[in-house]
Design a protein around this motif. Structure first.
Motif, PDB file in Angstrom:
ATOM      1  N   GLU A  68       0.837  -1.196   0.000  1.00  0.00           N
ATOM      2  CA  GLU A  68       0.000   0.000   0.000  1.00  0.00           C
ATOM      3  C   GLU A  68       0.868   1.240   0.000  1.00  0.00           C
ATOM      4  O   GLU A  68       2.012   1.206   0.437  1.00  0.00           O
ATOM      5  CB  GLU A  68      -0.935   0.004   1.205  1.00  0.00           C
ATOM      6  CG  GLU A  68      -0.231  -0.190   2.529  1.00  0.00           C
ATOM      7  CD  GLU A  68      -1.186  -0.452   3.680  1.00  0.00           C
ATOM      8  OE1 GLU A  68      -2.383  -0.668   3.436  1.00  0.00           O
ATOM      9  OE2 GLU A  68      -0.724  -0.423   4.827  1.00  0.00           O
ATOM     10  N   GLY A  69       0.295   2.315  -0.515  1.00  0.00           N
ATOM     11  CA  GLY A  69       1.078   3.536  -0.617  1.00  0.00           C
ATOM     12  C   GLY A  69       0.248   4.782  -0.428  1.00  0.00           C
ATOM     13  O   GLY A  69      -0.975   4.775  -0.563  1.00  0.00           O
ATOM     14  N   HIS A  80       2.301  -5.007   5.014  1.00  0.00           N
ATOM     15  CA  HIS A  80       1.896  -5.674   6.253  1.00  0.00           C
ATOM     16  C   HIS A  80       1.842  -4.720   7.451  1.00  0.00           C
ATOM     17  O   HIS A  80       2.198  -5.098   8.562  1.00  0.00           O
ATOM     18  CB  HIS A  80       2.828  -6.847   6.576  1.00  0.00           C
ATOM     19  CG  HIS A  80       3.042  -7.786   5.437  1.00  0.00           C
ATOM     20  ND1 HIS A  80       2.038  -8.581   4.922  1.00  0.00           N
ATOM     21  CD2 HIS A  80       4.140  -8.041   4.692  1.00  0.00           C
ATOM     22  CE1 HIS A  80       2.512  -9.291   3.922  1.00  0.00           C
ATOM     23  NE2 HIS A  80       3.779  -8.987   3.756  1.00  0.00           N
ATOM     24  N   GLY A  81       1.434  -3.474   7.215  1.00  0.00           N
ATOM     25  CA  GLY A  81       1.351  -2.509   8.308  1.00  0.00           C
ATOM     26  C   GLY A  81       2.696  -2.134   8.891  1.00  0.00           C
ATOM     27  O   GLY A  81       2.766  -1.596   9.993  1.00  0.00           O
ATOM     28  N   GLY A  82       3.772  -2.388   8.152  1.00  0.00           N
ATOM     29  CA  GLY A  82       5.125  -2.121   8.651  1.00  0.00           C
ATOM     30  C   GLY A  82       5.509  -0.659   8.565  1.00  0.00           C
ATOM     31  O   GLY A  82       4.656   0.230   8.486  1.00  0.00           O
TER      32      GLY A  82
END
Length: 143
Positions: A95-96, A131-133
């Protein structure tokens, strides 16, 4: 043994001074935010305000340490859309978020970074994660 240690003494003095000088240089002459700087965010269906702010902080940190002689006047949350997912995936992320910024340049340090002196730039920042990182800048430049 004493002679060897005394030969290293200048190194023990010089090394910390060099590190301190480097830190001071980037603190004093790094990119800055204008006095009337504004971060403009907007509600998002995909990200919380904390996630957006976290991604914006990555941009601001990069600007601070990589854009000496430049002053950011505005950072605008450009949103997340299917297109941002496409470019995020091209960089191996899930995601971005896209940000837009405006900044001005000085006539001394900015030309050393490849910018025209005393000019204004519109810049785009592509920030992505998986992954929400942790957020990371995967691309940036004039837009």
């Amino acid at each position: 043994m004493k002679k060897e240690l005394s030969a290293l003494k200048p190194l023990f003095i010089l090394l910390p001074l060099l590190v301190l000088g480097f830190v001071l240089f980037w603190t004093l002459f790094g990119g800055t935010l204008s006095k009337d700087f504004q971060f403009k965010s907007a509600p998002s269906e995909q990200f919380t305000q904390e996630e957006i702010q976290g991604a914006a902080d990555v941009v601001l940190r990069r600007f601070k340490y990589g854009f000496s002689g430049c002053t950011m006047t505005e950072l605008l949350y450009g949103g997340a859309s299917p297109e941002t997912g496409d470019w995020a995936e091209k960089h191996g992320e899930e995601e971005g978020i896209l940000f837009y910024s405006d900044f001005t340049t000085d006539d001394f340090f900015a030309p050393n970074n490849g910018f025209n002196p005393n000019d204004t730039y519109a810049y785009q920042w592509y920030v992505a994660r998986s992954h929400g990182g942790h957020w990371k800048i995967v691309n940036s430049g004039q837009g």
